[in-house]
Design a protein around this motif. Sequence first.
Motif, PDB file in Angstrom:
ATOM      1  N   GLN A 106      36.300  17.658 -31.304  1.00  0.00           N
ATOM      2  CA  GLN A 106      36.522  19.097 -31.138  1.00  0.00           C
ATOM      3  C   GLN A 106      35.293  19.762 -30.523  1.00  0.00           C
ATOM      4  OE1 GLN A 106      37.298  21.158 -34.800  1.00  0.00           O
ATOM      5  NE2 GLN A 106      38.008  23.037 -33.783  1.00  0.00           N
ATOM      6  N   ALA A 107      34.072  19.387 -30.990  1.00  0.00           N
ATOM      7  CA  ALA A 107      32.845  19.961 -30.435  1.00  0.00           C
ATOM      8  C   ALA A 107      32.694  19.590 -28.964  1.00  0.00           C
ATOM      9  CB  ALA A 107      31.633  19.471 -31.232  1.00  0.00           C
ATOM     10  N   ALA A 108      33.030  18.337 -28.636  1.00  0.00           N
ATOM     11  CA  ALA A 108      32.946  17.899 -27.238  1.00  0.00           C
ATOM     12  C   ALA A 108      33.921  18.674 -26.368  1.00  0.00           C
ATOM     13  CB  ALA A 108      33.229  16.401 -27.152  1.00  0.00           C
ATOM     14  N   GLN A 116      18.440   7.175 -21.701  1.00  0.00           N
ATOM     15  CA  GLN A 116      17.580   6.128 -21.155  1.00  0.00           C
ATOM     16  C   GLN A 116      18.210   4.754 -21.358  1.00  0.00           C
ATOM     17  OE1 GLN A 116      13.643   6.175 -22.759  1.00  0.00           O
ATOM     18  NE2 GLN A 116      12.848   4.699 -21.314  1.00  0.00           N
ATOM     19  N   GLY A 117      18.377   4.022 -20.252  1.00  0.00           N
ATOM     20  CA  GLY A 117      18.947   2.687 -20.315  1.00  0.00           C
ATOM     21  C   GLY A 117      20.463   2.670 -20.357  1.00  0.00           C
ATOM     22  N   GLY A 118      21.096   3.860 -20.323  1.00  0.00           N
ATOM     23  CA  GLY A 118      22.554   3.931 -20.359  1.00  0.00           C
ATOM     24  C   GLY A 118      23.092   4.750 -19.205  1.00  0.00           C
ATOM     25  N   HIS A 119      24.297   5.293 -19.379  1.00  0.00           N
ATOM     26  CA  HIS A 119      24.943   6.088 -18.341  1.00  0.00           C
ATOM     27  C   HIS A 119      24.100   7.331 -18.049  1.00  0.00           C
ATOM     28  CE1 HIS A 119      28.504   7.498 -16.080  1.00  0.00           C
ATOM     29  NE2 HIS A 119      28.092   8.695 -16.459  1.00  0.00           N
ATOM     30  N   ALA A 120      23.806   7.544 -16.783  1.00  0.00           N
ATOM     31  CA  ALA A 120      22.986   8.697 -16.386  1.00  0.00           C
ATOM     32  C   ALA A 120      23.860   9.944 -16.321  1.00  0.00           C
ATOM     33  CB  ALA A 120      22.331   8.431 -15.033  1.00  0.00           C
ATOM     34  N   LEU A 121      23.450  10.997 -16.998  1.00  0.00           N
ATOM     35  CA  LEU A 121      24.184  12.252 -16.996  1.00  0.00           C
ATOM     36  C   LEU A 121      23.523  13.241 -16.046  1.00  0.00           C
ATOM     37  CD1 LEU A 121      24.795  12.753 -20.837  1.00  0.00           C
ATOM     38  CD2 LEU A 121      26.314  11.675 -19.170  1.00  0.00           C
ATOM     39  N   SER A 122      24.339  14.078 -15.433  1.00  0.00           N
ATOM     40  CA  SER A 122      23.788  15.145 -14.605  1.00  0.00           C
ATOM     41  C   SER A 122      23.162  16.208 -15.502  1.00  0.00           C
ATOM     42  CB  SER A 122      24.883  15.775 -13.744  1.00  0.00           C
ATOM     43  OG  SER A 122      25.781  16.510 -14.566  1.00  0.00           O
ATOM     44  N   GLU A 123      22.421  17.135 -14.881  1.00  0.00           N
ATOM     45  CA  GLU A 123      21.782  18.199 -15.662  1.00  0.00           C
ATOM     46  C   GLU A 123      22.815  19.019 -16.426  1.00  0.00           C
ATOM     47  OE1 GLU A 123      17.897  20.121 -16.415  1.00  0.00           O
ATOM     48  OE2 GLU A 123      18.464  18.296 -15.369  1.00  0.00           O
ATOM     49  N   GLY A 124      23.919  19.354 -15.742  1.00  0.00           N
ATOM     50  CA  GLY A 124      24.958  20.144 -16.398  1.00  0.00           C
ATOM     51  C   GLY A 124      25.639  19.391 -17.520  1.00  0.00           C
ATOM     52  N   GLU A 125      25.914  18.085 -17.300  1.00  0.00           N
ATOM     53  CA  GLU A 125      26.539  17.275 -18.344  1.00  0.00           C
ATOM     54  C   GLU A 125      25.623  17.135 -19.552  1.00  0.00           C
ATOM     55  OE1 GLU A 125      29.170  14.399 -15.347  1.00  0.00           O
ATOM     56  OE2 GLU A 125      27.171  13.812 -16.023  1.00  0.00           O
ATOM     57  N   ALA A 126      24.350  16.906 -19.291  1.00  0.00           N
ATOM     58  CA  ALA A 126      23.394  16.792 -20.394  1.00  0.00           C
ATOM     59  C   ALA A 126      23.308  18.101 -21.171  1.00  0.00           C
ATOM     60  CB  ALA A 126      22.016  16.411 -19.852  1.00  0.00           C
ATOM     61  N   GLN A 127      23.345  19.236 -20.450  1.00  0.00           N
ATOM     62  CA  GLN A 127      23.275  20.532 -21.134  1.00  0.00           C
ATOM     63  C   GLN A 127      24.505  20.748 -21.998  1.00  0.00           C
ATOM     64  OE1 GLN A 127      21.151  22.379 -22.364  1.00  0.00           O
ATOM     65  NE2 GLN A 127      20.476  23.722 -20.720  1.00  0.00           N
ATOM     66  N   ARG A 128      25.664  20.309 -21.529  1.00  0.00           N
ATOM     67  CA  ARG A 128      26.880  20.469 -22.330  1.00  0.00           C
ATOM     68  C   ARG A 128      26.856  19.549 -23.551  1.00  0.00           C
ATOM     69  NH1 ARG A 128      31.305  19.505 -18.131  1.00  0.00           N
ATOM     70  NH2 ARG A 128      29.606  19.168 -16.651  1.00  0.00           N
ATOM     71  N   VAL A 129      26.189  18.403 -23.450  1.00  0.00           N
ATOM     72  CA  VAL A 129      26.018  17.544 -24.632  1.00  0.00           C
ATOM     73  C   VAL A 129      25.203  18.284 -25.693  1.00  0.00           C
ATOM     74  CG1 VAL A 129      24.903  15.442 -25.500  1.00  0.00           C
ATOM     75  CG2 VAL A 129      26.252  15.350 -23.401  1.00  0.00           C
ATOM     76  N   THR A 130      24.122  18.961 -25.278  1.00  0.00           N
ATOM     77  CA  THR A 130      23.302  19.702 -26.245  1.00  0.00           C
ATOM     78  C   THR A 130      24.080  20.878 -26.834  1.00  0.00           C
ATOM     79  OG1 THR A 130      22.290  21.158 -24.583  1.00  0.00           O
ATOM     80  CG2 THR A 130      21.225  19.051 -24.981  1.00  0.00           C
ATOM     81  N   ILE A 131      24.983  21.461 -26.047  1.00  0.00           N
ATOM     82  CA  ILE A 131      25.819  22.551 -26.569  1.00  0.00           C
ATOM     83  C   ILE A 131      26.814  22.003 -27.592  1.00  0.00           C
ATOM     84  CG2 ILE A 131      27.620  24.216 -25.937  1.00  0.00           C
ATOM     85  CD1 ILE A 131      26.076  24.582 -23.264  1.00  0.00           C
ATOM     86  N   ALA A 132      27.416  20.844 -27.291  1.00  0.00           N
ATOM     87  CA  ALA A 132      28.317  20.207 -28.263  1.00  0.00           C
ATOM     88  C   ALA A 132      27.572  19.876 -29.548  1.00  0.00           C
ATOM     89  CB  ALA A 132      28.918  18.940 -27.651  1.00  0.00           C
ATOM     90  N   ARG A 133      26.329  19.433 -29.419  1.00  0.00           N
ATOM     91  CA  ARG A 133      25.480  19.121 -30.569  1.00  0.00           C
ATOM     92  C   ARG A 133      25.293  20.364 -31.442  1.00  0.00           C
ATOM     93  NH1 ARG A 133      20.067  17.096 -28.303  1.00  0.00           N
ATOM     94  NH2 ARG A 133      21.328  15.294 -27.717  1.00  0.00           N
ATOM     95  N   ALA A 134      25.020  21.507 -30.783  1.00  0.00           N
ATOM     96  CA  ALA A 134      24.821  22.762 -31.514  1.00  0.00           C
ATOM     97  C   ALA A 134      26.125  23.250 -32.130  1.00  0.00           C
ATOM     98  CB  ALA A 134      24.252  23.824 -30.566  1.00  0.00           C
TER      99      ALA A 134
END
Length: 594
Positions: free
Chosen positions: A457-459, A481-499
Motif C-alpha cells: 500500500q505504501a509503495a 549498491q550492487g543491485g538494480h540502479a534506481l533513477s533519482e525520481g525512483e529513489a525519491q519515491r522509495v524514501t516517500i514510501a518509507r515515510a
Amino acid sequence: MSGIKLYLQVFRRMRPHLWRLAIALAAVALTSAGEVLKPWPLKIVIDDVLRHGVIANALLASLTRPELLMAACGALVVLYVALAILTVTNNYITIAIGQRMVNELRAQMFDRLQRLSLSFHRRREIGDLMVRIAYDTFSLQTIAMNGIFPVVSSLVMLAGMVFVMFKMDVTLTLAAVAVVPMLIVLMIAVSRRIDRLASGARIKESRLYTVAHQALAAIHVVQAFTREEESYREFVQSSSESLSETLKLYIFQTFYAGAVNVMIAVGTAVVIYIGVLHAESGKLTIGDLIVFTTYLASMYAPVNQVFQTYGLIEGAKAGLKRCLELIDIEPEIKDRTNARVLGRASGYIEFDNVVFSYDASRPVLKSISFRAEPGQTIAIVGPSGAGKTTMASLAARFYDPASGTVRIDGIDIRELTLASLRGNIAMVLQPPMVLAGTMRSNIALGRPLAAERQIEQAASMARLGSLIDRLPHGLDEIVGQGGHALSEGEAQRVTIARALLKDAPVLIMDEPTSALDTETESLVLDAIGELMRGRTTLVIAHRLSTIQNADLILVLRDGLIAESGSFAELLSQRGFFSYLYDLQSWGGQKAAGA
C-alpha cells in the motif's frame, strides 16, 4: 591514556572469558610439565642404553637394554603427541577468546559511532573511522592473546624450567638467567620509539583509507573533471607514505628482535662453555649436559617470547588507544537521566528564540521563533547557507540549540528520549538514500515488522507500482549498491514510501524535488501529497512553485526569519520572497524560450 590504564582496560575485557582462560592456562601448565619431561628419554638412551650406566629406577632397571631403548623411544613419541594436542587446544581457546574480544570491541565502537552527533561526523574522516573499526580493533587481540597471555604462559613455563635447572646445576642456571637484566634494559630503551613509530604508521594508514574513500565515493566527479591522474598520484603518494612508516616500524621491531636473539645466543654460549667444563670435571654426565642444554633452550624460549612479545605489544598499543579514544567520546546529543518517553504526538511544533552555530564565531540561526499547529505545512525557503536544513536538523534533535527551545506538543525535545522523539518524525531527504538490499527492506526501513499488505500500500501511494511491476523480482529485487540502479525520481519515491509506511505524525522534507525533471517531479509531488495529508510538515523548498498550498512560509535570510506568511501574502509584499520567485520564474521562462 597511560600504559597502566590501557592494560587495566585489557584485563577488564578479558574478565568475561576467565573460565576459558583458566582452561588455556591449565593446558600451558601441562605443556610446561611436558617440556620438563621432554629431554629425559634422550638422557636415558645416552646414559643408560649407550653408556650402560647404573639405573636407579627399579622399574627401568628391570628392563633389558633393547626394551629400555623401545620404552624411551615410545615415551618420546607419546610425549610429543600429548604436547601437540595441548598446543592445538591452547591455540584454539586463545584465538577464539581473542576473536570474541575483537568482536565485542568492534560492536561497542560501532554502537558509539552511531550515537555520536552529526557535528562529530562532520569533523571526522570516514576512512579514519573505518581503519579504527576494521584494523585497529585487532590490537586488542594482539595485546591480550598474543601478548599478555603468552607472557603469563611463558612465566609459568620459565618458573618450572628454572626450578628444575637449579636442582641440576646452580652455577649454570645463574649464568643462564644473567642475560635477563640486559634484556630488560634493552626493552626499556626501545619502548617509546616503537610506540611513536606505531602511532605514525596508524595515522598514515588512516589517511590512505580516507584518500581512497573520497576518490571512490566521488568517482563521478573525478571522471567528469578528468581528475583520474591527480587522484591516482594522491593515492600512490599516500600509500607510499603509509608503507614507509610501516616499514620503519617493522625494521625497528626486527632490530629489537635481533638484539634479543643475540643476547640469548651469548647466554647460551656461556652456559655451554661452563657446562662442558663441568662435564669434563665429572660434575655432570653427558646426558645431564644434554638435558640441561635442552632445558636451557626451553627456558630461553619463554624468555625470548616475553621480550619479543613486548615489542609486539608496544606496536599494538597505538591501535588500541585509538579504539578506546573513540569509545571514550561522550555523545553531545543523548538522553537526559530522567528523559520522558513521548507517545504518539499530535504534531504541535514550536521554535522559541532558537540560536545555533556550528562554529561559535559564526551563528547560523539567530532568534528563530515560529509555531506549527497539528496538520499544518510550514515551508522554509531562502538562499543556500541561510540555515534551512539546520532548522530541520534541530527539529529532529540531530543538534541542540546554543540557546532557545524547540518543543513538540509543548515539551522541550531535550526532555524526551531520542528514540521516542525520532519515532514520531518521518524524513524525506535530498539526495535520497537507498540502501543495499531489497526494495521491500528499503521501504520497511523504519518499520521492519510491517505486513506485506502495508508495504504494498505504501509503495502504491508513493507511485512505485509500475516500477515494482517491471522489476524481475518485484519487492524482492535487490536495489541500491550492487543491485538494480534506481533513477533519482525512483529513489525519491522509495524514501516517500518509507515515510508513508512509518506513518509518523511529523514529516520533514528537505528539498524533495530539487534535483528532478518536470515529468518526474509531478509523480513525486503526487506521492508527497499523499504523504503530507494529516501530518505536521516542515518542508525545505528550493522550487517555490511547489509550496503554493503551504499554511505558512518562512523566508530565511542571514540566519533570521526575514518574512513570513502565505504564498499570496508574500508575493503581494514584493519583498525578498517575491524577488526569489521572480528570479525562478524568469529563469524558467528563459529556459522555455531557449
